[in-house]
Write an enzyme that holds these catalytic residues in place. Structure first.
Site, PDB file in Angstrom:
ATOM      1  N   GLU A   1      -5.667   9.874   8.059  1.00 59.97           N
ATOM      2  CA  GLU A   1      -4.442   9.446   8.742  1.00 59.97           C
ATOM      3  C   GLU A   1      -3.972  10.332   9.742  1.00 59.97           C
ATOM      4  O   GLU A   1      -2.746  10.365  10.641  1.00 59.97           O
ATOM      5  CB  GLU A   1      -3.015  10.323   7.648  1.00 59.97           C
ATOM      6  CG  GLU A   1      -3.392   9.795   6.195  1.00 59.97           C
ATOM      7  CD  GLU A   1      -1.498   8.817   5.941  1.00 59.97           C
ATOM      8  OE1 GLU A   1      -1.282   9.101   6.759  1.00 59.97           O
ATOM      9  OE2 GLU A   1      -2.637   7.417   5.550  1.00 59.97           O
TER      10      GLU A   1
ATOM     11  N   ASP B   1       0.879  -1.048   0.017  1.00 59.34           N
ATOM     12  CA  ASP B   1      -0.201   0.125  -0.237  1.00 59.34           C
ATOM     13  C   ASP B   1       0.897   0.761   0.272  1.00 59.34           C
ATOM     14  O   ASP B   1       2.528   1.000   0.763  1.00 59.34           O
ATOM     15  CB  ASP B   1      -1.119   0.096   1.290  1.00 59.34           C
ATOM     16  CG  ASP B   1      -1.859   1.208   1.176  1.00 59.34           C
ATOM     17  OD1 ASP B   1      -2.246   1.650   0.011  1.00 59.34           O
ATOM     18  OD2 ASP B   1      -1.927   1.726   2.305  1.00 59.34           O
ATOM     19  N   SER B   2       0.615   2.063  -0.172  1.00 60.60           N
ATOM     20  CA  SER B   2       1.190   4.210  -0.132  1.00 60.60           C
ATOM     21  C   SER B   2       1.142   4.282   1.058  1.00 60.60           C
ATOM     22  O   SER B   2       2.843   4.746   1.544  1.00 60.60           O
ATOM     23  CB  SER B   2       0.039   4.642  -0.911  1.00 60.60           C
ATOM     24  OG  SER B   2      -0.831   4.602  -0.201  1.00 60.60           O
TER      25      SER B   2
ATOM     26  N   CYS C   1     -11.151   2.080  -1.159  1.00 60.86           N
ATOM     27  CA  CYS C   1      -9.869   3.126  -0.302  1.00 60.86           C
ATOM     28  C   CYS C   1      -9.326   3.245   0.216  1.00 60.86           C
ATOM     29  O   CYS C   1     -10.483   2.860   0.710  1.00 60.86           O
ATOM     30  CB  CYS C   1      -9.967   5.063  -0.777  1.00 60.86           C
ATOM     31  SG  CYS C   1      -8.469   5.447   0.327  1.00 60.86           S
TER      32      CYS C   1
ATOM     33  N   HIS D   1      -8.232   3.539   2.958  1.00 66.42           N
ATOM     34  CA  HIS D   1      -8.910   3.696   4.313  1.00 66.42           C
ATOM     35  C   HIS D   1      -9.981   4.059   4.554  1.00 66.42           C
ATOM     36  O   HIS D   1     -10.157   4.559   6.908  1.00 66.42           O
ATOM     37  CB  HIS D   1      -8.215   5.949   4.604  1.00 66.42           C
ATOM     38  CG  HIS D   1      -6.708   5.464   4.237  1.00 66.42           C
ATOM     39  ND1 HIS D   1      -5.841   5.057   3.001  1.00 66.42           N
ATOM     40  CD2 HIS D   1      -5.433   6.442   5.293  1.00 66.42           C
ATOM     41  CE1 HIS D   1      -4.711   5.161   4.113  1.00 66.42           C
ATOM     42  NE2 HIS D   1      -4.173   5.958   4.364  1.00 66.42           N
TER      43      HIS D   1
ATOM     44  N   CYS E   1      -3.307  -1.599  -2.489  1.00 66.73           N
ATOM     45  CA  CYS E   1      -4.202  -0.191  -2.295  1.00 66.73           C
ATOM     46  C   CYS E   1      -4.929   0.337  -3.877  1.00 66.73           C
ATOM     47  O   CYS E   1      -4.470   0.194  -5.088  1.00 66.73           O
ATOM     48  CB  CYS E   1      -2.698   0.890  -2.938  1.00 66.73           C
ATOM     49  SG  CYS E   1      -3.043   2.715  -2.835  1.00 66.73           S
TER      50      CYS E   1
HETATM   51  N1  DGL Z   1      -3.820   4.193  -0.330  1.00 66.95           N
HETATM   52  C1  DGL Z   1      -4.860   4.756  -1.089  1.00 66.95           C
HETATM   53  C2  DGL Z   1      -5.711   3.967  -1.420  1.00 66.95           C
HETATM   54  O1  DGL Z   1      -6.322   2.949  -1.374  1.00 66.95           O
HETATM   55  C3  DGL Z   1      -5.013   5.872  -0.401  1.00 66.95           C
HETATM   56  C4  DGL Z   1      -4.139   7.019   0.027  1.00 66.95           C
HETATM   57  C5  DGL Z   1      -3.517   7.189  -1.041  1.00 66.95           C
HETATM   58  O2  DGL Z   1      -3.972   8.447  -1.636  1.00 66.95           O
HETATM   59  O3  DGL Z   1      -2.128   6.987  -0.719  1.00 66.95           O
HETATM   60  O4  DGL Z   1      -6.590   4.794  -2.568  1.00 66.95           O
END
Ligand code: DGL
Length: 272
Positions: A157, A9-10, A191, A193, A72
């Site tokens: 976050e 993931d990011s 997403c 989060h 992600c």
């Molecule tokens: N992990 C990203 C997603 O699922 C969300 C966080 C980001 O913008 O990096 O799109």
């Protein structure tokens, strides 16, 4: 640890997906990488998301991962196809990289009666139109409304997602997407989060609207994939080990991780 399944993931959010994967498939070894130093990916260009994601996928391969899950959505939307079609054949033709969009879109029809659904995601995922394109393939009768919620990732976050300030932004986007069509009966949290905002969302939604998170869907789809692909499954080691890496501060990662993952963990630093 010889050949763990990689989960990318990011940042932290992929831990919401990993939690469900571990619940479903606890026997395998796993290695998680959060590219926190370069997150968020949500507003970055196609090219940037692709290059960052590819670099991380190459790292997973160097760790011996035969299979990498891009947990992600933004990376799945902007980088997955190019990596699968262009990079895998030259890097590691036997390895596999899977995303979260396909598993979700191929069963999304089960969750709507009205065939009107809202997709809540980052700007990048919305811009890519990936959900609309994929849903059209499986369920052409479904009408898709997309809403980018750029403030939701920073709220989570910064651990503000349960505080009163979050209500404004949650309400704002829910009202906007539902105003697009009064028959919307399903909202997909596209997403990593957003599941952490689930309780807040439910306060502002009529009972006729279902909110769908992806973790369990991705876990079920992975179980199914491993069953259908013994050539990959047999390459995944099974000693129940887990390792966590972040490209940023391990202290920050460990503190945040428990919010997403549900229990404490200890990460290692990776310099890319
Ligand atoms: N992990 C990203 C997603 O699922 C969300 C966080 C980001 O913008 O990096 O799109």
């Amino acid at each position: 640890m010889q050949s763990p399944i990689g989960i990318f993931d990011s940042g932290y959010g992929g831990l919401t997906v990993m939690k469900e994967i571990l619940r479903k498939l606890p026997h395998y070894d796993y290695i998680y990488l959060g590219d926190n130093a370069r997150a968020p990916y949500g507003n970055r260009s196609f090219d940037t998301v692709y290059h960052y994601t590819l670099q991380c996928v190459e790292w997973f391969f160097a760790q011996g991962c035969p299979l990498v899950i891009l947990a992600c959505n933004t990376a799945s939307a902007k980088a997955l196809r190019t990596i699968q079609q262009h990079d895998l054949p030259r890097l590691h033709p036997a390895n596999r990289v899977l995303g979260v969009i396909r598993p979700t879109t191929e069963i999304i029809g089960q969750f709507t009666n009205s065939n009107k659904i809202g997709i809540l995601a980052t700007h990048g995922t919305v811009q890519s139109n990936s959900y609309r394109i994929e849903i059209e393939k499986f369920f052409p009768e479904i009408k898709v409304y997309q809403e980018a919620c750029p403030m939701w990732v920073p709220l989570v976050e910064n651990n503000e997602h349960e505080k009163p300030g979050a209500d404004y932004f949650v309400q704002q986007h829910l009202q906007r997407v539902l105003a697009a069509d009064r028959d919307i009966d399903l909202l997909l949290l596209a997403c990593t989060h957003y599941p952490l905002l689930m309780d807040k969302m439910k306060q502002y939604l009529p009972e006729t609207v279902t909110v769908l998170a992806q973790g369990e869907i991705v876990a079920n789809s992975l179980a199914d994939y491993l069953e259908r692909h013994p050539e990959t499954e047999q390459r995944c080691s099974r000693t129940g080990k887990r390792a966590f890496y972040t490209t940023d501060s391990t202290e920050d990662f460990d503190n945040h991780a428990s919010i997403f993952f549900g229990h404490p963990l200890q990460s290692h630093h990776l310099a890319l």
